[in-house]
Design a protein around this motif. Sequence first.
Motif, short mmCIF file in Angstrom:
data_model
loop_
_atom_site.label_atom_id
_atom_site.label_comp_id
_atom_site.label_asym_id
_atom_site.label_seq_id
_atom_site.Cartn_x
_atom_site.Cartn_y
_atom_site.Cartn_z
N LYS A 327 1.20 -1.22 0.35
CA LYS A 327 0.50 -0.21 -0.02
C LYS A 327 0.83 0.93 0.22
CE LYS A 327 -3.25 -2.77 -0.05
NZ LYS A 327 -3.52 -3.61 -0.71
N VAL A 328 1.77 1.05 -0.70
CA VAL A 328 2.80 2.51 -0.38
C VAL A 328 1.98 2.98 -1.87
CG1 VAL A 328 5.20 3.50 -1.56
CG2 VAL A 328 4.86 0.66 -0.39
N PRO A 329 1.66 4.86 -1.68
CA PRO A 329 1.46 5.30 -2.77
C PRO A 329 2.08 5.22 -4.07
CG PRO A 329 0.93 6.45 -0.91
CD PRO A 329 1.59 5.42 -0.24
N LEU A 330 1.76 5.36 -5.76
CA LEU A 330 2.68 5.46 -6.54
C LEU A 330 2.66 6.83 -6.20
CD1 LEU A 330 0.91 2.75 -8.29
CD2 LEU A 330 3.06 2.80 -7.85
N ASP A 331 3.17 7.36 -5.84
CA ASP A 331 3.82 9.21 -6.72
C ASP A 331 4.76 9.81 -5.67
OD1 ASP A 331 3.61 10.01 -3.78
OD2 ASP A 331 1.56 9.59 -3.88
N ARG A 332 5.12 10.50 -6.60
CA ARG A 332 7.17 10.58 -5.69
C ARG A 332 6.97 11.16 -4.75
NH1 ARG A 332 11.01 11.19 -6.11
NH2 ARG A 332 11.91 13.00 -7.42
N GLN A 333 6.34 11.26 -3.82
CA GLN A 333 6.51 11.66 -2.17
C GLN A 333 6.73 10.60 -1.60
OE1 GLN A 333 4.42 13.55 -4.37
NE2 GLN A 333 5.98 14.50 -4.54
N HIS A 334 6.57 8.80 -2.27
CA HIS A 334 6.67 8.21 -2.02
C HIS A 334 7.61 7.09 -2.82
CE1 HIS A 334 3.07 9.20 0.10
NE2 HIS A 334 3.23 8.88 1.09
N ILE A 335 7.81 7.16 -4.16
CA ILE A 335 9.03 6.47 -4.43
C ILE A 335 9.88 7.47 -5.04
CG2 ILE A 335 9.25 5.42 -7.11
CD1 ILE A 335 6.36 4.91 -6.52
N ILE A 336 11.02 7.48 -4.20
CA ILE A 336 11.62 8.80 -3.86
C ILE A 336 13.61 8.12 -4.37
CG2 ILE A 336 10.75 10.02 -2.31
CD1 ILE A 336 13.32 8.92 -0.27
N GLY A 337 15.00 8.54 -4.74
CA GLY A 337 15.48 8.79 -4.38
C GLY A 337 16.12 9.24 -3.67
N GLU A 338 17.78 8.26 -3.51
CA GLU A 338 18.45 7.90 -2.85
C GLU A 338 19.16 9.59 -2.81
OE1 GLU A 338 22.21 5.99 -1.02
OE2 GLU A 338 22.45 6.20 -2.38
N ASP A 339 19.01 10.63 -3.55
CA ASP A 339 19.32 11.51 -2.79
C ASP A 339 18.19 12.68 -2.24
OD1 ASP A 339 17.64 11.30 -5.21
OD2 ASP A 339 18.42 13.38 -5.79
N GLN A 340 17.01 11.83 -2.08
CA GLN A 340 16.30 13.08 -1.67
C GLN A 340 16.19 11.90 0.41
OE1 GLN A 340 13.48 11.79 -4.79
NE2 GLN A 340 11.96 13.28 -3.73
N VAL A 341 17.37 11.31 0.43
CA VAL A 341 17.29 10.33 2.06
C VAL A 341 17.88 11.66 2.79
CG1 VAL A 341 17.97 8.74 3.26
CG2 VAL A 341 17.05 8.35 0.95
N GLN A 342 17.54 12.08 3.87
CA GLN A 342 18.36 13.16 4.32
C GLN A 342 18.92 12.55 5.95
OE1 GLN A 342 19.38 16.28 5.32
NE2 GLN A 342 17.29 16.97 4.88
N ALA A 343 20.29 13.39 5.61
CA ALA A 343 21.24 13.06 6.18
C ALA A 343 20.74 12.42 8.03
CB ALA A 343 22.55 13.62 6.59
N ASP A 344 21.04 11.62 8.57
CA ASP A 344 20.69 11.80 10.38
C ASP A 344 21.47 12.14 11.01
OD1 ASP A 344 22.65 10.18 10.33
OD2 ASP A 344 22.53 8.71 10.72
N SER A 345 22.24 13.15 10.71
CA SER A 345 23.69 14.37 11.69
C SER A 345 23.95 15.52 10.52
CB SER A 345 23.80 14.14 12.50
OG SER A 345 25.50 13.39 11.71
#
Length: 602
Positions: A327-345
């Motif tokens: 049930k992951v929505p089929l849009d760019r807010q849920h299908i992302i690139g690793e470049d959109q993953v934020q840093a943890d620090s």
Amino acid sequence: MGLVVGLIGVGAVPVAASSSGSLERDFADAAAEFHVPVRLLLAVSHESSWWESHNGLRSSSGGHGLFDLGEKGAVSGSSARPLDRAAALVGAAPAVLRRNDRENIRGGAALLALHQRSLTGSSPEDPGRWYGAVARFGGSSYRGGGAAFADAVYRTLREGARSVRPDGQTVRLTADPGVSPARGQRSMPGTAGHGRDAEETDLCRPKCRFLAADPNNFQLADKPANGLVLNTIVINNSETTYDAALADYQNPALEVSVNYEVRSNDGYVTEMVRPQGIPFFTDNYTYNLHAVGIQVEGAAAQGAKWYTPSVYRTVAILVRRLSAKYKVPLDRQHIIGEDQVQADSTSAIADMGWGPGPYWDWQRLMALVSRKHPDRSPRASAEHMIRPGSVVTISPDFSRNLQTLRVCTSASPQSCTLQTQPSNFLFARTGPSHLAPLFPDPGLPAGIAGTDRIEDWGDRLNQGQQYVVAEQRGDWTAIWFCGQRVWFFNPGGKYTRLSGKSSLLIVRPRPGRTSIPVYGTNYPGPGAYPPGGKAPSPQIPLGVYTILKGQAYVATRPATPAQDFSPDPPDTVITGPERYISVQYNHRLAWLKSTDVEVTRR
């Protein structure tokens, strides 16, 4: 008018029309010269490159041009690479086939005709009787791979296709629902047409196998049944070969893995961690907990400059099946690139990955995911429609969005080159002018931040990302981005679409707050962790980022509970009372504490 190829009646001669006529003549001439049905030739080219030559740049499979001639394809009776064999067949140097559309088309036609003659000894006019040759042209080594390529070609013949090339030519292949492929040819030698791998998995069949990553490179879990929220699919590129990536994930010293690895030349998939598990895929454990990772063979900056249709088709199938199951929505807010993953620090921001890179065609992938042609309808007028407070989706037409980036070597002395090609982003600037500096992300180092360096993700607005408009001034649109007002060139709303969704959530600092912190993770507070168990994961704001009073951001999903995980005791999910909401903060996503914000529905 662009190239249009169709059939009039059963067995009729194909007809074509074009204002320039160059591409039309090239396909028609090659089809006649090598006795290949022109519609079939067009369909094979479409499934090899989507009729784009990419200025001779090498694909992620090592191929070139309209037929992706290079490393793929088993050439009957020869050990030569397909590019070299095709060049010999047409009497031209391989370098010419790499960059010349006409010679590349001739080479593709000659190679396809060679496969057909070696399999059947004939060159029939009926495109359906070329199934075995098309399967062999696909060049797959896995069982069923040649048939998968051939099926894609014949689906294109049945349904038709349309593409706008970067040079402006519109290429159309009209639908022919009556074409009947001779699938019995799958048993012919060299077609890789029959059979299944022994450990084929449900989500990616018939094109995959299971090969477990080393146990040190992932954690066993049972998400989402164990309570972990699974709401994201992350796509990345390998920066190495397919085989080398698999070896890395079986190396316990590296502590890295992925759910799915996709081979470039034929879209073959190896599943290394089941979706229920937790691969060490991104550099942010929060995203590993809540996402499934898909990695494609290819390099974001060096080497290959475009990804193959086989990769996009396979990724689209995987995304659709994962979405249906979890049930992951089929849009760019849920299908992302690793470049959109934020840093943890804060200290980790500069080292975050930025794949799949600026040359990944999000427009194409999302069209395949939705089973629609890429949306190239006219944009709304910026003067009348884009206003402060409205939400825009970044939507450049990939094939015509030519951007120039600087690629520098890591060796000393460093050398840099400029490369211009279709890209998935727009530049963000500090003012409404092409002379204004590019936006410098405060988390990136000097010399990278605010530059045209390919690794500077901080000044890029990616296809599909959504932002709240701060101001419109002439041809320039300002948005709230990274705690500031940034500008991008958007004449007449050309590069954006206005979002009409009534379900959009807009996030602002809660009344009375002059600023609020921004987080890269959504871990629970220390009180949620059982005594004697896992030590609490640090939940610390990213010090260089903030959101000020008066700014607004688009939420990518409703607030979710703060969560962490421990394998000891097995499959232990730690959930706290806090809730965090994910927003499109800058180029990357970020987490905001729900008690810090006011959320309104637009």
